[in-house]
Scaffold this motif. Structure first.
Motif, PDB file in Angstrom:
ATOM      1  N   HIS A   1       0.840  -1.196   0.000  1.00 50.52           N
ATOM      2  CA  HIS A   1       0.000   0.000   0.000  1.00 50.52           C
ATOM      3  C   HIS A   1       0.876   1.247   0.000  1.00 50.52           C
ATOM      4  O   HIS A   1       0.759   2.105  -0.869  1.00 50.52           O
ATOM      5  CB  HIS A   1      -0.924  -0.021   1.227  1.00 50.52           C
ATOM      6  N   ARG A   2       1.778   1.317   0.993  1.00 51.04           N
ATOM      7  CA  ARG A   2       2.702   2.446   1.080  1.00 51.04           C
ATOM      8  C   ARG A   2       4.012   1.970   1.702  1.00 51.04           C
ATOM      9  O   ARG A   2       4.030   0.994   2.451  1.00 51.04           O
ATOM     10  CB  ARG A   2       2.129   3.559   1.969  1.00 51.04           C
TER      11      ARG A   2
ATOM     12  N   GLY B   1       0.930   4.935  -8.828  1.00 48.83           N
ATOM     13  CA  GLY B   1       1.336   5.440  -7.523  1.00 48.83           C
ATOM     14  C   GLY B   1       2.113   6.729  -7.644  1.00 48.83           C
ATOM     15  O   GLY B   1       2.127   7.396  -8.692  1.00 48.83           O
ATOM     16  N   CYS B   2       2.771   7.115  -6.550  1.00 43.58           N
ATOM     17  CA  CYS B   2       3.467   8.403  -6.498  1.00 43.58           C
ATOM     18  C   CYS B   2       4.698   8.254  -5.608  1.00 43.58           C
ATOM     19  O   CYS B   2       4.642   7.623  -4.553  1.00 43.58           O
ATOM     20  CB  CYS B   2       2.504   9.450  -5.926  1.00 43.58           C
TER      21      CYS B   2
ATOM     22  N   GLU C   1      -0.055   5.943  -2.754  1.00 45.89           N
ATOM     23  CA  GLU C   1      -1.048   5.789  -3.832  1.00 45.89           C
ATOM     24  C   GLU C   1      -1.282   7.083  -4.587  1.00 45.89           C
ATOM     25  O   GLU C   1      -1.785   7.070  -5.716  1.00 45.89           O
ATOM     26  CB  GLU C   1      -2.367   5.246  -3.252  1.00 45.89           C
TER      27      GLU C   1
END
Length: 301
Positions: A239-240, A272-273, A295
């Motif tokens: 997720h992160r 994502g970023c 995200e």
């Protein structure tokens, strides 16, 4: 090999400075120049006029056979159908075999020579060559990927229209956008590795980093994995992830009380970023202090 691999793993995950494993101290540098198959390298390869095949011609592998037949077919604007493709034999005929063209090729693996040899060949195609115009069935994404590998390696952001132009220049065919795009993805994966494997390796790399530098900080957030509506128990999805290197943490002590966060979008398969937090030291130098893959640029992230 097992003890040497252990040495590499221990050196990677150890707090002491890296020392080369024992097998690196006894490398035989001359060995890299020795042919893998000396019998094949010294074999005489028939020289054939006009790029035609000939009985007795040798190839290093089954892949080399298929590549050569494909390139021959594309270059002459003809086509073939595979009738036998086994670990020891490759057998193909012209698509118009029996209707005016007798082109046949059979290549077999000769174990004692460590190479593939053409055992049967009927000479060049006698069929009409005007049947294929804009594209070619054998000019697939795999063939194109091999052709554009040097370009993609030099510039991974190579545009698809440049791939189409390169194919036009090399093969004199205009391929579809979809085929060119797929070929570029194959080339990227062959050079840099696949997206899935890359993401799967991320926890291992972070773990090795923390073993090497325990003062580094890494924090993962994962989500449960679903297959349809069913929860997959033994798999988690990234997720992160947040991380900061110890030199960045130490440098932050000497920075002005300013923190700026900026992000850049990731345009790979999983989007994502990438966020970067930076500050400024007394000499007005920009200092990176923390990183994260999230995200998107949201308040929560």
């Amino acid at each position: 090999m097992a003890p040497d691999v252990t040495e590499v793993a221990n050196a990677l995950a150890n707090e002491v400075p890296f020392e080369e494993p024992s097998f690196m101290r006894v490398l035989d540098l001359e060995a890299m120049h020795v042919p893998e198959y000396p019998e094949y390298m010294t074999a005489e390869v028939p020289i054939v006029a006009n790029g035609e095949f000939a009985i007795g011609m040798e190839f290093s592998s089954r892949e080399a056979v298929i590549k050569a037949v494909k390139e021959y077919t594309i270059r002459r604007s003809v086509d073939y159908r595979v009738y036998e493709s086994e670990p020891l034999t490759f057998y193909a005929k012209c698509t118009q075999y029996g209707s005016g063209c007798d082109w046949v090729i059979r290549v077999s693996l000769i174990s004692r020579k460590y190479c593939w040899v053409i055992r049967r060949y009927n000479g060049s195609h006698t069929c009409t060559r005007a049947t294929i115009s804009q594209d070619h069935s054998k000019l697939d994404s795999i063939t194109i990927a091999e052709a554009i590998k040097p370009l993609v390696e030099a510039d991974p952001s190579l545009k698809v229209k440049s791939v189409i132009a390169e194919v036009q220049s090399k093969f004199n065919y205009t391929v579809s956008y979809q085929k060119a795009w797929l070929a570029k993805q194959r080339a990227v994966e062959k050079i840099f590795g696949g997206w899935k494997a890359s993401y799967e390796a991320l926890p291992i790399w972070f773990e090795a980093m923390c073993h090497k530098e325990p003062s580094a900080v890494v924090h993962f957030e994962t989500m449960p994995a679903y297959q349809g509506d069913n929860l997959v128990g033994d798999i988690r999805v990234l997720h992160r992830v947040f991380w900061s290197y110890y030199p960045c943490i130490r440098a932050f002590r000497h920075c002005k009380p300013i923190v700026q966060v900026d992000g850049t979008h990731l345009y790979g398969k999983y989007k994502g970023c990438l966020l970067v937090a930076v500050s400024q030291d007394g000499n007005n130098n920009i200092v990176p202090i923390a990183f994260a893959i999230v995200e998107g640029e949201t308040s929560d992230a």
